[in-house]
Design an enzyme around this catalytic site. Structure first.
Site, PDB file in Angstrom:
ATOM      1  CG  HIS A 185      31.894  52.177  52.094  1.00 18.96           C
ATOM      2  ND1 HIS A 185      32.152  52.355  50.748  1.00 18.96           N
ATOM      3  CD2 HIS A 185      32.894  51.371  52.544  1.00 18.96           C
ATOM      4  CE1 HIS A 185      33.247  51.689  50.407  1.00 18.96           C
ATOM      5  NE2 HIS A 185      33.712  51.076  51.481  1.00 18.96           N
ATOM      6  CG  ASP A 229      23.480  57.807  50.969  1.00 13.68           C
ATOM      7  OD1 ASP A 229      24.185  56.884  51.423  1.00 13.68           O
ATOM      8  OD2 ASP A 229      22.691  57.658  50.020  1.00 13.68           O
TER       9      ASP A 229
END
Length: 486
Positions: A156, A368
């Site tokens: 992720h 991110d």
């Protein structure tokens, strides 16, 4: 039909109206509740004595199987190697990386122990989907226990460039462990490229492209597949949540506080990867240069606490509190506080309704993996009067959301200019950008993410083949530039 087994570090207490959770928890739960299956992992509890026992709970179509960690395991596996070593390295912050050999030993030990706890719960035809950086050695441990099921892994967070990953002393052991999975999933094509670059240039492996479908990786005597699978949201569900909450008390209170001012809004866990300090300073620069915006706009930053027992996170909280106080002291008036900085969690429905109220969604992480807040902000907008998304180029979502204003989060002036443009953007342009982004979000929602990954995992040969397990044509060494494209 094969049962889906989700394995993640934390089995989050998700509820439909409960506190907002991170991207992994939201994405995994949304995917699992539609198909049914089991979610296995750490309960979040830490024991000082006794023996952890698995707790099994049925909740609709989902079985939750959780277990506590002992204090030593928590310190070494979670606080130590996962979050003091891997998290900063994978977010390109090698300057914050702390490595301790005993922590790495604890990380491997806990992965092996968790795998042993899962084995008795498995059925022969289960498909296992492991999530995120805490569990890189998990498939290797399952294979050592004799498990032959198909096992996939989804990362992720970003996968770092080779020169950054090399700063982690056991980098080779980590990548070798990843090669025990049958399928590796990354958020974006750049993350996939970074992994393939390591395979080719550091592991002396090969990467083979196919006309369609995942890449084939040959490394460490094993063969596996790898591809990018950008995680999504359910945009129409979020839109309904936001619309339903428009007249709720939190939104009424926010509007009463604003007094017709425009709102810039950010929601992030309190983390150094999120670029919060740079974001505050860019808002300050906006007020410096665009004097007409003073007392005309407020900035709401919601930063729920995370990893509060780690010094790096304590430092960022103190720094943010100092920055917000300094900026407010400089620009505030009797009837206006420029920055509203809130250090607490809110329910998903409340956040969706507040997103709908905000004229600008301000999402500017330094790094991110995806950043689902960006997608949730767009989803929550009123189609007749949508806001504008200001988005860091280093968030995975920037690969998909072309309708956002893309910024470099270290360029303070550039972010201030983007905020000024967002606040003054004409309605027709805002609507066109919103429509383009919503079409993308609908096309690649959570179900598509799950289904694409599971389709490719089901097609995988299983049990991460060793080099001699099946005959295949040997392909010469290639560069990642030849085999991975955007």
């Amino acid at each position: 039909m094969s049962r889906l087994i989700i394995v993640s570090n934390r089995v989050a207490p998700i509820s439909e109206g409960g506190p907002a959770a991170g991207g992994l928890a939201v994405g995994v739960y949304d995917a699992l509740k539609e198909t049914g299956g089991m979610w296995f992992g750490w309960s979040g509890d830490v024991l000082s004595s006794g023996q952890p026992q698995i707790k099994v709970e049925e909740r609709g179509p989902v079985t939750f199987a959780t277990i506590a960690l002992m204090r030593r395991d928590y310190d070494q596996y979670y606080r130590g190697f996962s979050n003091a070593t891997l998290w900063p390295a994978f977010h390109y912050r090698a300057d914050l990386l702390h490595y301790d050999r005993h922590d790495f030993e604890g990380y491997c030990r806990v992965n092996a122990w968790l795998a042993q706890q899962l084995v008795p719960l498995l059925r022969e035809d289960d498909v296992i989907w492991v999530h995120d950086y805490h569990l890189i050695p998990f498939a290797e441990a399952l294979r050592a226990a004799g498990v032959k099921n198909r096992i996939g892994f989804f990362l992720h967070i970003p996968f770092p460039a080779s020169q950054v990953l090399l700063a982690v002393p056991p980098h080779r052991e980590l990548v070798k462990a990843l090669c025990s999975f049958d399928l590796l999933g990354f958020q974006t094509a750049p993350d996939l490229r970074a992994f393939c670059d390591y395979i080719v240039n550091e592991a002396n492996g090969t990467v083979d492209a196919s006309s369609d479908g995942p890449l084939t990786i040959h490394a460490f005597g094993r063969t596996l597949r790898a591809a990018a699978y950008p995680i999504g949201v359910y945009p129409d569900e979020i839109a309904e949540l936001a619309k339903a909450g428009e007249r709720g008390k939190p939104v009424r209170t926010m509007k009463a506080t604003l007094h017709s001012r425009k709102l810039i809004m950010s929601v992030d866990r309190l983390d150094y990867s999120k670029g919060l300090v740079e974001r505050f300073r860019a808002f300050e620069r906006l007020l410096e240069h665009a004097t007409a915006q003073r007392n005309k706009v407020s900035f709401l930053q919601i930063a729920p606490p995370t990893r509060a027992d780690m010094h790096a996170y304590q430092d960022i909280r103190l720094q943010l509190e100092g920055e917000s106080g300094r900026i407010n002291g400089r620009f505030a008036e009797l009837d206006w506080t420029p920055i509203l900085y809130i250090h607490k969690q809110y329910e998903r429905s409340v956040l969706a309704a507040l997103f709908r109220t905000a004229h600008v969604g301000y999402v500017t992480p330094l790094r991110d993996g995806m950043n689902l807040v960006a997608k949730e902000y767009v989803s929550a907008q009123d189609p007749e009067n949508p806001g504008v998304l200001v988005l860091s180029r280093f968030a995975g979502a920037a690969q998909e959301l072309d309708g956002a204003l893309i910024v470099n989060p270290v360029d303070i002036d550039g972010m201030a200019d983007a905020l000024a443009r967002a606040l003054e953007m004409p309605l027709a342009e805002r609507q066109a950008r919103y429509r383009d982004m919503m079409a993308q979000l609908r096309e690649n929602n959570v179900s598509v993410w799950r289904d694409n990954f599971m389709r490719d995992l089901q097609r995988a040969d299983g049990a991460a083949r060793t080099a001699g397990a099946r005959s295949r044509a040997r392909v010469g060494k290639k560069t990642t530039r030849e085999v991975v494209t955007d």
